[in-house]
Design an enzyme around this catalytic site. Structure first.
Site, PDB file in Angstrom:
ATOM      1  N   HIS A  27       0.827  -1.216   0.000  1.00  0.00           N
ATOM      2  CA  HIS A  27       0.000   0.000   0.000  1.00  0.00           C
ATOM      3  C   HIS A  27       0.854   1.255   0.000  1.00  0.00           C
ATOM      4  CE1 HIS A  27      -2.314  -3.328   1.688  1.00  0.00           C
ATOM      5  NE2 HIS A  27      -3.410  -2.708   1.289  1.00  0.00           N
ATOM      6  N   HIS A 261      -4.224   3.214  -3.368  1.00  0.00           N
ATOM      7  CA  HIS A 261      -4.414   2.684  -2.017  1.00  0.00           C
ATOM      8  C   HIS A 261      -3.596   1.409  -1.797  1.00  0.00           C
ATOM      9  CE1 HIS A 261      -6.322   0.784   1.491  1.00  0.00           C
ATOM     10  NE2 HIS A 261      -6.322  -0.293   0.743  1.00  0.00           N
ATOM     11  N   GLU A 415     -17.769  -4.706  24.521  1.00  0.00           N
ATOM     12  CA  GLU A 415     -16.902  -5.891  24.621  1.00  0.00           C
ATOM     13  C   GLU A 415     -15.728  -5.832  23.647  1.00  0.00           C
ATOM     14  OE1 GLU A 415     -20.177  -6.059  24.083  1.00  0.00           O
ATOM     15  OE2 GLU A 415     -21.007  -6.810  25.965  1.00  0.00           O
ATOM     16  N   HIS A 478     -28.407 -15.807  24.790  1.00  0.00           N
ATOM     17  CA  HIS A 478     -27.309 -15.628  25.735  1.00  0.00           C
ATOM     18  C   HIS A 478     -26.507 -16.915  25.976  1.00  0.00           C
ATOM     19  CE1 HIS A 478     -29.251 -11.856  26.431  1.00  0.00           C
ATOM     20  NE2 HIS A 478     -28.612 -11.577  27.544  1.00  0.00           N
TER      21      HIS A 478
HETATM   22  C1  LIG Z   1     -11.382  -5.081   9.802  1.00  0.00           C
HETATM   23  C2  LIG Z   1     -10.874  -4.872   8.427  1.00  0.00           C
HETATM   24  N1  LIG Z   1     -11.733  -4.865   7.404  1.00  0.00           N
HETATM   25  C3  LIG Z   1     -11.280  -4.709   6.143  1.00  0.00           C
HETATM   26  C4  LIG Z   1      -9.963  -4.551   5.884  1.00  0.00           C
HETATM   27  C5  LIG Z   1      -9.458  -4.419   4.455  1.00  0.00           C
HETATM   28  N2  LIG Z   1      -8.996  -3.034   4.211  1.00  0.00           N
HETATM   29  C6  LIG Z   1      -7.703  -2.697   4.286  1.00  0.00           C
HETATM   30  S1  LIG Z   1      -7.444  -1.076   3.990  1.00  0.00           S
HETATM   31  C7  LIG Z   1      -9.080  -0.806   3.731  1.00  0.00           C
HETATM   32  C8  LIG Z   1      -9.571   0.553   3.384  1.00  0.00           C
HETATM   33  C9  LIG Z   1      -9.137   1.511   4.390  1.00  0.00           C
HETATM   34  O1  LIG Z   1      -9.402   2.814   4.009  1.00  0.00           O
HETATM   35  P1  LIG Z   1      -8.592   3.961   4.703  1.00  0.00           P
HETATM   36  O2  LIG Z   1      -8.467   3.699   6.135  1.00  0.00           O
HETATM   37  O3  LIG Z   1      -9.220   5.236   4.300  1.00  0.00           O
HETATM   38  O4  LIG Z   1      -7.140   3.818   4.099  1.00  0.00           O
HETATM   39  P2  LIG Z   1      -6.505   4.590   2.849  1.00  0.00           P
HETATM   40  O5  LIG Z   1      -7.141   4.045   1.626  1.00  0.00           O
HETATM   41  O6  LIG Z   1      -6.810   6.029   3.049  1.00  0.00           O
HETATM   42  O7  LIG Z   1      -5.075   4.250   2.942  1.00  0.00           O
HETATM   43  C10 LIG Z   1      -9.803  -1.978   3.883  1.00  0.00           C
HETATM   44  C11 LIG Z   1     -11.257  -2.084   3.714  1.00  0.00           C
HETATM   45  C12 LIG Z   1      -9.091  -4.565   6.993  1.00  0.00           C
HETATM   46  N3  LIG Z   1      -7.775  -4.432   6.854  1.00  0.00           N
HETATM   47  N4  LIG Z   1      -9.567  -4.699   8.232  1.00  0.00           N
END
Ligand SMILES: Cc1ncc(C[n+]2csc(CCOP(=O)(O)OP(=O)(O)O)c2C)c(N)n1
Ligand SMILES: *[C@@H]1O[C@H](CO)[C@@H](O)[C@H](O)[C@H]1NC(C)=O
Ligand SMILES: *[C@@H]1O[C@H](CO)[C@@H](O)[C@H](O)[C@H]1NC(C)=O
Ligand SMILES: CC(=O)N[C@H]1CO[C@H](CO)[C@@H](O)[C@@H]1O
Ligand SMILES: [Mg+2]
Length: 677
Positions: A27, A261, A415, A478
């Site tokens: 990334h 990204h 939680e 539960h």
């Molecule tokens: C819990 C979770 N869900 C999905 C992902 C997959 N994922 C990685 S980065 C991302 C998008 C994140 O967007 P942002 O925080 O705005 O990052 P940017 O594109 O600005 O670097 C996703 C959905 C993950 N890493 N963790």
């Protein structure tokens, strides 16, 4: 921005880009946008790469863990032991630069991040621990702890519920030692945040009780970022969120789009980027000497800060010998001598008690001698029995509800936040042993945090009460069914289900002494008898023979509340002419670590084995030939009636044991533990 700062920021950006390029995976977008903020923050931070665990270092948490090329670049530049060769190995098998930042593998990474939202919640835990440590040990004339927690988070982290839970609590707790940067680049994987994320984040954080600041140009304006940090440090009673407006992929031809990204930049894009930043377009992984020297100055200054701190600690130990010895003990990772002698044990004559109550008695007994033991509950204090009688709540003094030296945390109904915060507390150091209480069923709400506890070896403890259909009237919503199977399947997670008082003490012994394994202790709401033959010592093996027979016809293996039923069933079978042994198996993981000979002595060849547990049978075939369990949802009613309805009674168990004996008669039987590999 000064020339050297410009060059440093460009170096960080290009190292990250080159690492992603070498891997052809990763990334680049967020590192390009966040490099100036990272540089500004690290220049304000105190840390010592040659003493990475210095307790009074500032902590840096990259909640948007996908941006880890940024963090690896910083760790390389500041001399944490990562090298350019490690960056070249980014995302390769067994490298020290894994696909997301892993605290166990990468020197200098504070917490493992990647699952979005966890990091910011860990940061809240780190901030809680710092405050608790400072308030417990700082003296008016000698300050041992005054560090800050810095966190970067992206849009994704802010969309995740776990960040809301933790941020809400951080606002309530007035954690002014926490400074978070929101990378407001208006992009996530699907494209513009306009498609799904249009709330007013600043207003939301203000409503949580945070101090909010804005930096309009996070791409270049180092001075504004630095000013924002200094401003944040003035906060006396609020955590700070700094909205940092950045351009994802800053400098790339595709900047500002989701294309940068999570995909490597094209070769010609990288070239123009290097040219734009004044670097040779044909060279990779360049670290200009003046950048190295510039950052080394900061490290050297910090080493002096740490040297001063060590003098403070010496003075502290001399002037306050009792607290000083305690601090030194905790920093060395040692528990108090003989602490385990305070664990309660019981006799068969003691009355039947619910294990959740036994858990409370255990906490009560060990709490006084273990200042490192802190914990709380997700709003189930009276039913989960997690609060010791003389406990002080961890609260901002202005609330009149407690103070920051308090060791009881009111997590509220959060939680998942609690799970991630517990990981942060464990990551702080000072050997914190921290627990959180909720119903076993709702530990599943926190599964994302629980698996990270295991992955990153945080020895946190879940006091998980109401562990089965035995909870009764609250009904199937539960009553855990699949919960234990799920958590037992997580590597390096101890899942205890004690059957009586001695076993409960054994579970706590295991949890408190653990340095790298998280624990879930599943506890009953209903009363259980004290079992003849249990002891802390045998239960500490994770599984042991409770009723022994020479050449038994069958062995019944059970956990928790079903062990006493198995004992009754064994008696009944005895009156019918069968010899039924009983094994209690409170923790699979601990039992699996015993020498194989021992395991085989408990579950030997030649005897059919029946397992009994009022939950999903999934997983029990590892220890038994036949399984009696509950592969459906429970029912609403009185606990004892539900047990009867599903036949978890001495009769129900003994009739299945008799069938098991019948079925295996004359067949060659191997222990289920005996396998090819
Ligand atoms: C819990 C979770 N869900 C999905 C992902 C997959 N994922 C990685 S980065 C991302 C998008 C994140 O967007 P942002 O925080 O705005 O990052 P940017 O594109 O600005 O670097 C996703 C959905 C993950 N890493 N963790
Ligand atoms: C479990 O933890 C131990 C040490 O704490 C480690 O050696 C082992 O590799 C871990 N196993 C897994 C599956 O993570
Ligand atoms: C619990 O353990 C103690 C100490 O080992 C032992 O004396 C006692 O009998 C045990 N209690 C039961 C109920 O077996
Ligand atoms: C003893 C006790 O406090 N029991 C409570 C446990 O929690 C459940 C759910 O909140 C209540 O229904 C019980 O009364
Ligand atoms: Mg984004």
């Amino acid at each position: 921005m000064s020339e050297i700062d410009k060059k440093t920021v460009a170096t960080i950006r290009l190292l990250a880009v080159d690492a992603v390029d070498a891997a052809q995976s990763g990334h680049p977008g967020a590192p390009l946008g966040l490099a100036p903020a990272a540089h500004a923050v690290w220049q304000q931070m105190k840390f010592n790469p040659s003493d990475k665990k210095w307790i009074n270092r500032d902590r840096f948490v990259l909640s948007n863990g996908h941006a880890c090329a940024l963090l690896y670049a910083l760790l390389t530049l500041y001399g944490f032991g990562l090298t350019v060769d490690d960056l070249r190995q980014f995302r390769q098998l067994n490298s020290r630069t894994p696909g997301h930042p892993e605290a166990l593998d990468v020197p200098g990474v504070e917490v493992t991040t990647g699952p979005l939202g966890q990091g910011i919640a860990n940061a809240v835990g780190l901030a809680i621990a710092q405050k608790q440590f400072a308030e417990t040990y700082n003296k008016p004339d000698l300050t041992l702890s005054d560090s800050y927690v810095y966190a970067f988070l992206g849009d994704g982290c802010l969309m995740e519920g776990v960040s809301s839970e933790a941020s809400s609590l951080a606002g309530h707790l007035q954690l002014n030692n926490l400074i978070a940067f929101w990378d407001d680049n208006k992009i996530s994987i699907d494209g513009s945040t306009q498609v799904a994320f249009t709330e007013d984040v600043i207003k939301r954080y203000q409503a949580y009780g945070w101090n909010t600041l804005e930096v309009a140009n996070g791409d270049d304006d180092l001075e504004a970022i630095t000013q924002a940090i200094l401003e944040a440090k003035k906060s006396t009673n609020k955590p700070t969120l700094i909205r940092l407006v950045t351009t994802i992929g800053f400098g790339s031809l595709a900047q500002g789009t989701h294309g940068v990204h999570g995909a490597p930049l094209k070769a010609d894009d990288i070239k123009q980027l290097k040219t734009k930043f004044g670097f040779n377009p044909d060279e990779k992984f360049v670290i200009p000497l003046e950048v190295t020297e510039y950052l080394a100055k900061h490290v050297k200054a910090n080493q002096e800060v740490e040297a001063e701190w060590k003098k403070t600690l010496d003075a502290y130990v001399a002037k306050y010998p009792t607290e000083g010895a305690e601090v030194q003990r905790r920093l060395s990772g040692k528990l108090p001598e003989d602490w385990e002698k305070t664990l309660p044990s019981y006799t068969p004559a003691d009355k039947a008690v619910a294990t959740r109550k036994l858990s409370e008695l255990t906490l009560e007994a060990i709490h006084k001698n273990l200042p490192e033991l802190i914990g709380g509950s997700a709003d189930l204090t009276p039913s989960n029995l997690t609060r010791t009688t003389d406990a002080v709540d961890f609260q901002p003094p202005s609330t009149g509800l407690g103070d920051y030296s308090g060791r009881y945390i009111r997590y509220g109904v959060r939680e998942h936040g609690m799970g991630a915060i517990m990981n942060g507390i464990a990551a702080f150091g000072a050997n914190y042993k921290n627990y959180g209480g909720t119903f076993l069923n709702f530990v599943s709400y926190a599964a994302g945090a629980v698996r990270l506890s295991a992955l990153s070896h945080h020895p946190v403890t879940w006091v998980a009460t109401h562990d089965s259909i035995g909870l009764g009237e609250d009904g199937p919503t539960h009553q855990p069914i699949e919960t234990l199977a799920h958590f037992r399947a997580i590597p390096n997670l101890s899942v205890w289900r004690p059957a009586d008082g001695n076993e409960t003490s054994a579970a706590y012994k295991s949890a408190i002494e653990s340095t790298s394994t998280p624990h879930i202790i599943a506890l009953t709401r209903q009363n259980l008898p004290q079992l003849e033959g249990s002891s802390i010592e045998v239960a500490s093996k994770g599984g042991y023979t409770l009723i022994k027979h020479d050449k038994p016809d069958v062995i019944i293996v059970a956990s928790g509340s079903e062990v006493a039923i198995a004992v009754e069933a064994s008696k009944k079978l005895g009156s019918e002419g069968f010899k039924a042994g009983v094994v209690s198996l409170p923790d699979f993981l601990t039992f699996d670590k015993q020498p194989f000979d021992y395991q085989l002595s408990v579950l030997p060849d030649g005897v059919p084995i029946l397992s009994v547990e009022v939950m999903s049978t999934f997983g029990w075939s590892k220890y038994s030939h036949e399984q009696f369990g509950l592969n459906r949802f429970g029912a609403s009613g009185k606990g004892p009636e539900i047990y009867k309805f599903f036949e978890f009674t001495p009769e129900g168990v003994s009739s299945r044991a008799a069938k098991t004996i019948q079925f295996y008669k004359g067949k060659t039987i191997f222990s289920p533990l005996n396998r090819a590999f």
